[in-house]
Design a protein around this motif. Sequence first.
Motif, short mmCIF file in Angstrom:
data_model
loop_
_atom_site.label_atom_id
_atom_site.label_comp_id
_atom_site.label_asym_id
_atom_site.label_seq_id
_atom_site.Cartn_x
_atom_site.Cartn_y
_atom_site.Cartn_z
N THR A 14 9.01 -1.19 -9.71
CA THR A 14 9.66 -0.77 -10.96
C THR A 14 8.79 0.22 -11.74
OG1 THR A 14 8.85 -2.88 -11.86
CG2 THR A 14 11.21 -2.75 -11.33
N GLY A 15 7.71 0.70 -11.11
CA GLY A 15 6.91 1.76 -11.73
C GLY A 15 7.52 3.12 -11.42
N HIS A 16 6.91 4.16 -11.96
CA HIS A 16 7.46 5.52 -11.77
C HIS A 16 7.47 5.93 -10.30
CE1 HIS A 16 6.27 5.71 -16.08
NE2 HIS A 16 7.35 6.45 -16.17
N LEU A 17 6.34 5.75 -9.63
CA LEU A 17 6.27 6.14 -8.22
C LEU A 17 7.12 5.20 -7.36
CD1 LEU A 17 4.98 7.91 -5.98
CD2 LEU A 17 3.12 6.23 -5.86
N ARG B 33 7.18 -7.43 -11.17
CA ARG B 33 6.73 -8.50 -12.06
C ARG B 33 7.88 -9.08 -12.85
NH1 ARG B 33 1.40 -6.21 -15.02
NH2 ARG B 33 2.72 -4.37 -15.25
N LYS C 83 13.78 -6.21 -14.93
CA LYS C 83 13.52 -4.76 -14.85
C LYS C 83 14.07 -4.19 -13.54
CE LYS C 83 9.56 -1.72 -15.70
NZ LYS C 83 8.10 -1.64 -15.77
N ASP D 201 2.76 -11.18 -8.97
CA ASP D 201 1.80 -10.51 -9.86
C ASP D 201 0.46 -10.44 -9.14
OD1 ASP D 201 -0.16 -9.99 -11.93
OD2 ASP D 201 1.35 -10.62 -13.40
N TYR D 202 -0.16 -9.26 -9.13
CA TYR D 202 -1.47 -9.11 -8.47
C TYR D 202 -2.50 -10.09 -9.03
CZ TYR D 202 0.30 -4.36 -7.22
OH TYR D 202 1.03 -3.30 -6.76
N SER E 277 -1.07 1.09 -6.08
CA SER E 277 -2.21 0.67 -6.90
C SER E 277 -1.73 0.31 -8.31
CB SER E 277 -3.24 1.78 -6.95
OG SER E 277 -2.63 3.02 -7.28
N GLY E 278 -2.37 -0.71 -8.89
CA GLY E 278 -1.99 -1.17 -10.22
C GLY E 278 -2.54 -0.26 -11.32
N ASN E 279 -2.16 -0.58 -12.54
CA ASN E 279 -2.59 0.25 -13.67
C ASN E 279 -3.33 -0.55 -14.74
OD1 ASN E 279 -0.51 -1.25 -14.67
ND2 ASN E 279 0.86 0.45 -15.13
N GLU E 280 -3.76 -1.78 -14.37
CA GLU E 280 -4.51 -2.59 -15.33
C GLU E 280 -6.00 -2.37 -15.09
OE1 GLU E 280 -1.52 -6.34 -16.04
OE2 GLU E 280 -2.66 -6.34 -14.18
N GLY F 73 -3.15 12.98 -4.44
CA GLY F 73 -3.76 13.84 -5.46
C GLY F 73 -3.07 13.62 -6.79
N TYR G 119 -0.58 13.94 -10.07
CA TYR G 119 0.85 14.16 -10.31
C TYR G 119 1.03 15.37 -11.24
CZ TYR G 119 1.33 9.05 -9.29
OH TYR G 119 1.30 7.79 -8.75
N ASN H 103 1.47 14.17 -14.85
CA ASN H 103 0.36 13.88 -15.77
C ASN H 103 0.30 14.95 -16.86
OD1 ASN H 103 -0.32 11.83 -14.04
ND2 ASN H 103 -2.02 12.93 -13.06
N ARG I 68 5.68 13.24 -8.37
CA ARG I 68 5.73 11.86 -7.85
C ARG I 68 6.72 11.77 -6.70
NH1 ARG I 68 5.78 10.16 -13.45
NH2 ARG I 68 3.88 9.08 -14.08
N1 NAP Z 1 -2.15 10.32 -8.77
C1 NAP Z 1 -2.00 10.33 -10.09
O1 NAP Z 1 -1.92 11.39 -10.75
C2 NAP Z 1 -1.88 9.03 -10.81
C3 NAP Z 1 -1.66 9.04 -12.19
C4 NAP Z 1 -1.52 7.82 -12.83
C5 NAP Z 1 -1.63 6.63 -12.10
N2 NAP Z 1 -1.85 6.68 -10.76
C6 NAP Z 1 -1.97 5.46 -9.93
O2 NAP Z 1 -0.78 5.38 -9.14
C7 NAP Z 1 -0.07 4.16 -9.44
C8 NAP Z 1 1.42 4.44 -9.40
O3 NAP Z 1 1.73 5.47 -10.33
P1 NAP Z 1 2.96 5.29 -11.32
O4 NAP Z 1 3.14 6.58 -11.99
O5 NAP Z 1 4.08 4.66 -10.61
O6 NAP Z 1 2.36 4.23 -12.36
P2 NAP Z 1 3.17 3.18 -13.23
O7 NAP Z 1 4.51 3.72 -13.59
O8 NAP Z 1 2.26 2.79 -14.35
O9 NAP Z 1 3.41 1.94 -12.25
C9 NAP Z 1 2.45 0.98 -11.98
C10 NAP Z 1 3.14 -0.14 -11.25
O10 NAP Z 1 2.17 -1.15 -10.95
C11 NAP Z 1 2.75 -2.40 -11.29
N3 NAP Z 1 1.70 -3.35 -11.65
C12 NAP Z 1 0.70 -3.18 -12.55
N4 NAP Z 1 -0.04 -4.30 -12.63
C13 NAP Z 1 0.53 -5.19 -11.79
C14 NAP Z 1 0.24 -6.54 -11.47
N5 NAP Z 1 -0.76 -7.20 -12.06
N6 NAP Z 1 1.00 -7.16 -10.55
C15 NAP Z 1 2.04 -6.51 -9.96
N7 NAP Z 1 2.38 -5.24 -10.24
C16 NAP Z 1 1.63 -4.60 -11.15
C17 NAP Z 1 3.63 -2.11 -12.50
O11 NAP Z 1 4.57 -3.15 -12.67
P3 NAP Z 1 5.64 -3.13 -13.89
O12 NAP Z 1 6.75 -2.21 -13.41
O13 NAP Z 1 6.04 -4.54 -14.01
O14 NAP Z 1 4.94 -2.59 -15.10
C18 NAP Z 1 4.25 -0.79 -12.08
O15 NAP Z 1 5.37 -1.02 -11.27
C19 NAP Z 1 -0.61 3.73 -10.82
O16 NAP Z 1 -0.46 2.34 -11.01
C20 NAP Z 1 -2.06 4.17 -10.74
O17 NAP Z 1 -2.84 3.26 -10.00
C21 NAP Z 1 -1.96 7.85 -10.10
#
Ligand code: NAP
Length: 284
Positions: free
Chosen positions: A9-12, A34, A38, A53-54, A74-77, A138, A140, A143, A171
Amino acid sequence: MSIVVTGATGHLGRHVVEQLLDRVPAEQVTAVVRSAAKAADLAGRGVRIAVADYNDPATFDGLFAAGDKVLLISGNEFDKGRVGQHRVVIDAAKAAGVALLAYTSAPGSLTAALADDHRGTEEALLGSGVPYTLLRNGWYHENYTENLAPVLEHDAVLAAAGEGRISSASRADYAAAAVAVLTGEGHENKTYELGGDEAWSFAEYAAELSRQTGREIVYNAVTPEALTGILAGAGVPGPMAAVLAGLDVSIEKGELVVDSGDLSRLAGRPATPIAEAVAAALKG
Ligand SMILES: NC(=O)c1ccc[n+]([C@@H]2O[C@H](COP(=O)([O-])OP(=O)(O)OC[C@H]3O[C@@H](n4cnc5c(N)ncnc54)[C@H](OP(=O)(O)O)[C@@H]3O)[C@@H](O)[C@H]2O)c1
């Protein structure tokens, strides 16, 4: 056997699931989320939903099955020990005997602090013996293009990256590479360095914004210390402000230039140019 996507449910993750649904029947896709609420739209389309949940290893008990192909996003916490969180998924994948565990990492050339969790996770994954694919994503486009408000307010792009260049991609592009790995063959124990086809500098980015808006938008190059102060002044917590400024230092050194061609090769098409992402963002 299922294709399992964490962070669905995250952006990617949403891009990945969307593109998977173009390739395979929905019942072969599992979204690890999680919040089931959602993911209600995905459930409605026939995707299997698993709530985990991780931070809670027990929630991953029995989640994977032998032969599954798993994408660990990868997570974002950042404050919760992401390597330990990711290890929870790796351990569960190993116990189940999955066919593949793909992990969204960071470019191998990146030395900034933000890369530490990715290097730690890669080590844990390789040490586990689980067949792996490292998707070293690499930067996004989003960003930058999702944060245009202050740029348009001040007619200035602010960064501490000097004349450094970035091979960013959208993405959706990184998702396409991940989907190719999850639905294709022969990606076991491979490392892909993923990025856009054309690297750009912040001066070029400002010029592109100027061209598309008809305004004069300049690149305001500052020092990492100045950027840390500006970000902190704008409400970014101190340690995170320093991490972000450290990233710009890496960009100046060329650490976010990716010239492998892996992304467009896996996606089977060119990566989205930054100009296209700017146009989409300006259209709103
Ligand atoms: N390459 C880049 O430019 C770039 C930029 C930013 C981040 N990243 C990395 O790439 C990942 C994916 O990017 P994104 O844009 O999709 O980020 P995002 O929208 O913040 O998505 C992060 C995802 O991780 C899940 N998550 C976080 N903590 C968790 C936990 N404890 N247990 C289970 N799931 C968990 C979130 O769940 P919910 O949906 O429930 O919140 C969400 O689905 C990021 O999390 C970060 O590690 C890369």
